[in-house]
Design a protein around this motif. Structure first.
Motif, PDB file in Angstrom:
ATOM      1  N   THR A 218      -8.955   4.415   4.197  1.00 18.69           N
ATOM      2  CA  THR A 218      -8.153   3.292   4.030  1.00 18.69           C
ATOM      3  C   THR A 218      -8.594   2.250   3.365  1.00 18.69           C
ATOM      4  O   THR A 218      -7.882   1.692   2.382  1.00 18.69           O
ATOM      5  CB  THR A 218      -7.706   2.730   5.520  1.00 18.69           C
ATOM      6  OG1 THR A 218      -7.250   3.933   6.439  1.00 18.69           O
ATOM      7  CG2 THR A 218      -6.576   1.776   5.607  1.00 18.69           C
TER       8      THR A 218
ATOM      9  N   TYR B 121      -9.036   0.952  11.561  1.00 22.42           N
ATOM     10  CA  TYR B 121      -8.903   1.695  10.182  1.00 22.42           C
ATOM     11  C   TYR B 121     -10.051   2.414   9.995  1.00 22.42           C
ATOM     12  O   TYR B 121     -11.252   1.586   9.827  1.00 22.42           O
ATOM     13  CB  TYR B 121      -8.074   1.013   8.993  1.00 22.42           C
ATOM     14  CG  TYR B 121      -6.575   0.482   9.659  1.00 22.42           C
ATOM     15  CD1 TYR B 121      -5.779   1.081   9.448  1.00 22.42           C
ATOM     16  CD2 TYR B 121      -6.758  -0.924  10.022  1.00 22.42           C
ATOM     17  CE1 TYR B 121      -4.306   0.468   9.658  1.00 22.42           C
ATOM     18  CE2 TYR B 121      -5.511  -1.425  10.337  1.00 22.42           C
ATOM     19  CZ  TYR B 121      -4.391  -0.504  10.180  1.00 22.42           C
ATOM     20  OH  TYR B 121      -3.166  -1.299  10.435  1.00 22.42           O
TER      21      TYR B 121
ATOM     22  N   ASP C  68      -8.790   3.024  -0.335  1.00 23.90           N
ATOM     23  CA  ASP C  68      -7.349   3.241  -0.684  1.00 23.90           C
ATOM     24  C   ASP C  68      -6.816   1.686  -1.065  1.00 23.90           C
ATOM     25  O   ASP C  68      -5.986   1.380  -2.065  1.00 23.90           O
ATOM     26  CB  ASP C  68      -6.475   4.025   0.200  1.00 23.90           C
ATOM     27  CG  ASP C  68      -6.764   5.245   0.168  1.00 23.90           C
ATOM     28  OD1 ASP C  68      -7.521   5.848  -0.869  1.00 23.90           O
ATOM     29  OD2 ASP C  68      -6.515   6.022   1.160  1.00 23.90           O
ATOM     30  N   ASP C  69      -6.964   0.816  -0.193  1.00 28.58           N
ATOM     31  CA  ASP C  69      -6.431  -0.558  -0.173  1.00 28.58           C
ATOM     32  C   ASP C  69      -7.151  -1.180  -1.584  1.00 28.58           C
ATOM     33  O   ASP C  69      -6.281  -1.954  -2.375  1.00 28.58           O
ATOM     34  CB  ASP C  69      -6.970  -1.488   0.998  1.00 28.58           C
ATOM     35  CG  ASP C  69      -5.918  -1.238   2.149  1.00 28.58           C
ATOM     36  OD1 ASP C  69      -5.105  -0.125   1.962  1.00 28.58           O
ATOM     37  OD2 ASP C  69      -6.567  -1.769   3.128  1.00 28.58           O
TER      38      ASP C  69
ATOM     39  N   SER D 235       0.714  -1.104   0.024  1.00 27.69           N
ATOM     40  CA  SER D 235      -0.007  -0.018   0.097  1.00 27.69           C
ATOM     41  C   SER D 235       0.924   1.365  -0.076  1.00 27.69           C
ATOM     42  O   SER D 235       2.013   1.060   0.346  1.00 27.69           O
ATOM     43  CB  SER D 235      -0.885  -0.172   1.155  1.00 27.69           C
ATOM     44  OG  SER D 235       0.059   0.152   2.494  1.00 27.69           O
ATOM     45  N   PRO D 236       0.123   2.383  -0.275  1.00 30.63           N
ATOM     46  CA  PRO D 236       1.152   3.694  -0.406  1.00 30.63           C
ATOM     47  C   PRO D 236       1.934   3.939   0.976  1.00 30.63           C
ATOM     48  O   PRO D 236       2.886   4.488   1.396  1.00 30.63           O
ATOM     49  CB  PRO D 236       0.092   4.698  -0.483  1.00 30.63           C
ATOM     50  CG  PRO D 236      -1.017   4.041  -1.343  1.00 30.63           C
ATOM     51  CD  PRO D 236      -1.017   2.509  -0.831  1.00 30.63           C
ATOM     52  N   ASP D 237       1.174   3.496   2.210  1.00 29.70           N
ATOM     53  CA  ASP D 237       1.691   3.796   3.507  1.00 29.70           C
ATOM     54  C   ASP D 237       2.707   2.743   3.754  1.00 29.70           C
ATOM     55  O   ASP D 237       3.187   2.616   5.065  1.00 29.70           O
ATOM     56  CB  ASP D 237       0.740   3.821   4.469  1.00 29.70           C
ATOM     57  CG  ASP D 237      -0.178   2.729   4.670  1.00 29.70           C
ATOM     58  OD1 ASP D 237       0.192   1.476   4.397  1.00 29.70           O
ATOM     59  OD2 ASP D 237      -1.182   2.973   5.337  1.00 29.70           O
ATOM     60  N   GLY D 238       3.182   1.726   3.041  1.00 33.79           N
ATOM     61  CA  GLY D 238       3.922   0.634   3.297  1.00 33.79           C
ATOM     62  C   GLY D 238       3.298  -0.458   3.854  1.00 33.79           C
ATOM     63  O   GLY D 238       3.829  -1.571   3.908  1.00 33.79           O
ATOM     64  N   SER D 239       2.126  -0.492   4.286  1.00 30.42           N
ATOM     65  CA  SER D 239       1.445  -1.844   4.786  1.00 30.42           C
ATOM     66  C   SER D 239       1.065  -2.681   3.613  1.00 30.42           C
ATOM     67  O   SER D 239       0.628  -2.272   2.717  1.00 30.42           O
ATOM     68  CB  SER D 239       0.208  -1.323   5.739  1.00 30.42           C
ATOM     69  OG  SER D 239       0.643  -0.639   6.913  1.00 30.42           O
TER      70      SER D 239
ATOM     71  N   ARG E 271      -8.420  -3.440   5.100  1.00 27.09           N
ATOM     72  CA  ARG E 271      -8.333  -3.249   6.402  1.00 27.09           C
ATOM     73  C   ARG E 271      -9.666  -2.526   6.977  1.00 27.09           C
ATOM     74  O   ARG E 271     -10.431  -2.065   6.223  1.00 27.09           O
ATOM     75  CB  ARG E 271      -7.229  -2.165   6.744  1.00 27.09           C
ATOM     76  CG  ARG E 271      -5.659  -2.921   6.502  1.00 27.09           C
ATOM     77  CD  ARG E 271      -4.568  -1.848   6.569  1.00 27.09           C
ATOM     78  NE  ARG E 271      -4.301  -0.910   5.416  1.00 27.09           N
ATOM     79  CZ  ARG E 271      -3.588   0.011   5.250  1.00 27.09           C
ATOM     80  NH1 ARG E 271      -2.640   0.167   6.252  1.00 27.09           N
ATOM     81  NH2 ARG E 271      -3.418   0.568   3.870  1.00 27.09           N
TER      82      ARG E 271
ATOM     83  N   THR F 190      -5.562   0.371  -4.756  1.00 29.05           N
ATOM     84  CA  THR F 190      -4.265   0.076  -4.834  1.00 29.05           C
ATOM     85  C   THR F 190      -3.942  -1.287  -5.302  1.00 29.05           C
ATOM     86  O   THR F 190      -3.157  -1.205  -6.430  1.00 29.05           O
ATOM     87  CB  THR F 190      -3.379   0.065  -3.534  1.00 29.05           C
ATOM     88  OG1 THR F 190      -3.695   1.308  -3.074  1.00 29.05           O
ATOM     89  CG2 THR F 190      -1.948  -0.432  -3.852  1.00 29.05           C
TER      90      THR F 190
END
Length: 364
Positions: free
Chosen positions: A144, A140, A147-148, A67-71, A135, A151
Motif C-alpha cells: 500500500t 495498511y 502504491d501510494d 488511489s487505485p482502490d478509491g482512497s 498510508r 500513484t
C-alpha cells in the motif's frame, strides 16, 4: 571485504547530546497507536521550533490524489508565491521517515517549507516540495505505501499541463527524497519506474525520475543481510549498532513485521518469497533494474552508528558498480535518522549536503 566499523565510534557531539537527557522514550503504558501519536506530536513540535515559523513567500496546497482502490492519498505542496505562469519549478517528492508507521502531514510541515525557501535562494525558479502522506502500518501494509507513492508520481507525470497551470510545477523534472522508510519507498518507486520504462519505452520515456536522495536507507530485510560482503558479522552494523537508541534491531524487526504483515512462523514459504522481492531487498536482489541507462542519479547520506549503515554503503557500491552516478556522504559517530534532530550541528551539515545534492541532479 568491506569494513565500515570505524564509522560506528560515537562522535563528541553525539555523546554530549545523548547525555543531555533530551532523548526520552514515550511512556511505557502507551498502546502502539498511542505511541505513534505521541512521537508524531513530539516531532512536529520540535521541527516547528527549529525550522519555523515559515520564512519567505510560500504557498501551501492540500491535494488529494485518488488511489487505485478509491482512497484519497493526502499530499501537501509547498511552492513559491508567484503566478504559476511565471515559474516552472522542478519538483521534490518528500517521503517521510518512521518505519512506515510514523509521520503525518503535520510532522513534515516546517521542514518542507524550510527546504522550499532554502532552494529558492539557490535556484532561479525555485523547487516545489510535495509531501506524500502515504498510508501507515498497522492499518495498511506492503504494498500500500509504495502504491501510494507511485500513484502520486504517475499522476503528476501524466498531468504535466495541469501541474504547470495550477501550481507552476514542471512534473517532468521530479526528484524523490526520503529518510529511512521514506528512502526505501523512494527506491521502490524508482524500481517500478524502470520496470515500466522497460515494458513501454516509447510511452514512459518522458516519465523518468531524475534523481534520488536517500538518507539512512533500509535496502535489505534483516534475514537476508549479506554478511559475506563485510569483514565479519561482529563488525557489521547489524551487530555493532544493534542496541543504538534511535533504531536498534528489536525496533527494526518490529517495523519490518508491521510493514510486511506476516511472520516466518505463520507463513514460512510466503515470508521467504516476500523478503527476497526486489521491492523489499534491492541490495540482494538479482533482478536487473539497476541499469545506468535508466536508473537515476542517487545520492546517499549514511550515518556511522546506524544499524542500516552497511546496507546503505553496500547499495551505493552496487549502483556505482553498475555505472550509476552516485554521491555519498557519511556521518561518522551519529545514529539512524539523526537528521530528524535538527538542533544538531551535524544535522545542519546534512541539510547543506541535501541542498547541494538536489542542485547537482541533472534535470534532463
Amino acid at each position: 571485504m568491506a569494513d565500515y566499523s570505524s564509522y560506528g565510534e560515537p562522535s563528541a557531539e553525539w555523546l554530549k547530546f545523548a547525555n543531555s537527557g533530551f532523548l526520552k522514550p514515550p511512556p511505557a503504558e502507551l498502546t502502539l497507536n498511542e505511541r505513534r501519536d505521541y512521537l508524531n506530536e513530539s516531532r512536529a513540535k520540535l521541527h516547528d521550533e527549529i525550522y519555523g515559523p515559515f520564512k519567505g513567500d510560500i504557498d501551501i496546497f492540500n491535494i488529494d490524489i485518488p488511489s487505485p482502490d478509491g482512497s484519497p492519498i493526502q499530499t501537501r505542496l509547498y511552492t513559491l508565491t508567484r503566478s504559476p505562469l511565471n515559474r516552472n519549478s522542478p519538483l521534490i517528492i518528500h517521503l517521510h521517515s518512521g518505519g512506515w508507521h510514523l509521520g503525518n502531514l503535520k510532522t513534515e510541515d516546517a521542514f518542507c517549507a524550510y527546504l522550499c525557501t532554502l532552494l529558492a535562494e539557490k535556484h532561479a525558479s525555485g523547487y516545489a516540495v510535495l509531501h506524500v502522506n502515504y498510508r501507515h502500518t498497522p492499518e495498511y501494509h506492503f504494498p500500500t505505501q509504495l502504491d501510494d507513492v507511485y500513484t502520486v508520481f504517475e499522476y503528476l507525470a501524466d498531468n504535466a499541463a495541469l501541474a504547470r497551470s495550477m501550481w507552476g510545477i514542471d512534473s517532468k523534472r521530479i526528484i524523490l527524497s526520503g529518510t529511512s522508510s521514506g528512502a526505501h519507498l523512494a527506491v521502490g518507486c524508482a524500481i517500478l519506474n524502470v520496470q515500466r520504462m522497460k515494458l513501454s519505452p516509447e510511452t514512459q520515456a518522458d516519465k523518468r525520475i531524475k534523481g534520488l536522495v536517500l538518507t539512512c536507507p533500509p535496502t535489505v530485510h534483516p534475514d537476508l543481510f549479506p554478511y559475506h560482503l563485510v569483514r565479519n558479522k561482529e563488525t557489521s552494523s547489524h551487530v555493532q549498532n544493534a542496541n543504538e537508541p534511535l533504531l536498534g534491531m528489536d525496533r527494526t524487526r518490529l517495523f519490518w513485521g508491521l510493514f510486511l504483515s506476516a511472520s516466518r512462523e505463520e507463513k514460512k514459504a510466503a515470508w521467504s518469497e516476500r523478503i527476497t522481492d526486489v521491492l523489499i531487498s534491492p541490495l540482494t536482489s538479482k533482478v536487473g533494474v539497476f541499469d545506468a541507462r535508466l536508473w537515476p542519479m542517487t545520492c546517499f547520506h549514511v550515518a556511522g552508528m546506524d544499524i542500516l549503515r552497511d546496507e546503505g554503503l553496500l547499495f551505493e557500491k552496487k549502483l556505482k558498480s553498475n555505472g550509476v552516478k552516485t554521491r555519498l556522504h557519511v556521518y561518522p559517530g551519529f545514529p539512524h535518522a539523526f537528521n530528524m534532530l535538527p538542533q544538531l550541528e551535524e544535522s545542519k551539515r546534512w541539510m547543506v549536503n541535501l541542498v547541494e545534492d538536489i542542485l547537482s541532479i541533472p534535470s534532463n
